[in-house]
Design an enzyme around this catalytic site. Structure first.
Site, mmCIF file in Angstrom:
data_model
loop_
_atom_site.group_PDB
_atom_site.id
_atom_site.type_symbol
_atom_site.label_atom_id
_atom_site.label_comp_id
_atom_site.label_asym_id
_atom_site.label_seq_id
_atom_site.Cartn_x
_atom_site.Cartn_y
_atom_site.Cartn_z
ATOM 1 N N ASN A 95 0.794 -1.222 0.000
ATOM 2 C CA ASN A 95 0.000 0.000 0.000
ATOM 3 C C ASN A 95 0.830 1.278 0.000
ATOM 4 O O ASN A 95 0.407 2.295 -0.548
ATOM 5 C CB ASN A 95 -0.920 0.001 1.226
ATOM 6 C CG ASN A 95 -1.488 1.369 1.521
ATOM 7 O OD1 ASN A 95 -2.405 1.849 0.845
ATOM 8 N ND2 ASN A 95 -0.941 2.035 2.530
ATOM 9 N N TYR A 160 3.198 10.507 -11.120
ATOM 10 C CA TYR A 160 2.415 9.664 -10.196
ATOM 11 C C TYR A 160 1.591 8.652 -10.971
ATOM 12 O O TYR A 160 1.590 7.451 -10.650
ATOM 13 C CB TYR A 160 1.510 10.544 -9.339
ATOM 14 C CG TYR A 160 0.591 9.762 -8.427
ATOM 15 C CD1 TYR A 160 1.050 9.306 -7.196
ATOM 16 C CD2 TYR A 160 -0.724 9.496 -8.795
ATOM 17 C CE1 TYR A 160 0.203 8.593 -6.348
ATOM 18 C CE2 TYR A 160 -1.567 8.785 -7.953
ATOM 19 C CZ TYR A 160 -1.106 8.328 -6.737
ATOM 20 O OH TYR A 160 -1.943 7.620 -5.910
#
Length: 277
Positions: A95, A160
């Site tokens: 994560n 990103y």
């Protein structure tokens, strides 16, 4: 639900970046179903607070370990420590990651690009590399945290989005490689989730109410998601309910990526995001 309680009892789940945000939401959900949860992160204060908060709930167990996933040797140590303590790993939830400050592409230097890939992609690679020998023994699973932006892209988020697109592609290929070993590999693509990062951005904008309205209406369901919404999706993928599911990208986005929604107000985004003077 009782079946999930029984299934998760005794399962060992590693959640990177589990000290806050989506990772913390995942940890709370898994612990709520009696799993043994190991969270890691770079901030020991947040990590210990989350560990204590979850353990006070009295269902599953939570342990925090300090680890910077951008450092391969620390990831290796994390995996070895968990196996030494608990004897196995049943699920790895990759994560940990971050969203850098928005900049035009020509204002980003190569060092910044390398830093975000080290955390958002290389950290996942290292986690999988060192956990796989143990996951093969338990016929466990891997869940990689991608993003809806891997599908849609976004303004000021080229690098990103590239890291998240890499995660999605990596997940599919690794699922093919590991199917023969009984390890399922899936990705979760969250949309607009209300986390500490959201609150940090909100505190900087000139009009927080407009920011909230915009953020609620970029998905069809009319609200931002919660970290626990993502945690429940991960719980499904980690469980036998998803026993025939591998190589998927599970969108947890409230419909962000479909149709047009309220995106016609995008023209107002720059005004909403004006920083307070």
């Amino acid at each position: 639900m009782e079946l999930l309680n029984e299934e998760m009892k005794g399962k060992v789940i590693i959640i990177t970046g589990g000290n806050k945000g989506i990772g913390k939401g995942c940890a709370k959900v898994f612990a709520g179903y009696h799993a043994t949860v190991v969270i890691c992160g770079r901030n020991e204060v947040d990590g210990r607070d989350t560990e204590n908060e979850i353990n006070r709930l009295g269902s599953g167990k939570c342990t925090f370990l300090l680890c910077d996933i951008s450092r391969e040797n620390e990831v290796k140590t994390l995996i070895e420590t968990v196996v030494e303590k608990y004897g196995k790993i049943d699920c790895l939830i990759n994560n940990a990651g971050y969203f850098p400050a928005e900049k035009p592409l020509d204002a980003i230097c190569m060092n910044e690009v390398e830093d975000i890939f080290k955390t958002n992609f290389f950290g996942i690679f290292s986690g999988c590399k060192y956990a796989l020998p143990y996951l093969r023994k338990t016929k466990g699973s891997i869940i990689n945290m991608s993003s809806v932006l891997a599908r849609t892209g976004d303004e000021g988020a080229a690098i990103y989005s590239a890291t998240k697109g890499a995660i999605s592609s990596f997940t599919k290929s690794l699922a093919i490689d590991e199917a023969r070993n009984g390890v399922r590999v899936n990705a979760v693509l969250p949309g607009n989730i209300t986390t500490e990062m959201y609150e940090k951005i909100r505190s900087r904008v000139a009009d927080p109410v407009a920011f909230d309205n915009y953020s609620d209406n970029v998905q069809w369901m009319g609200r931002g998601g919660t970290p626990e919404d993502v945690g429940k999706a991960c719980l499904f993928l980690a469980s036998n309910l998803a026993g025939f599911v591998t190589g998927v990208e599970l969108l947890v986005s409230g419909g962000y990526e479909i149709g047009e929604g309220e995106k016609s107000i995008r023209q107002d985004w720059r005004n909403i995001m004006e920083i307070k003077k």
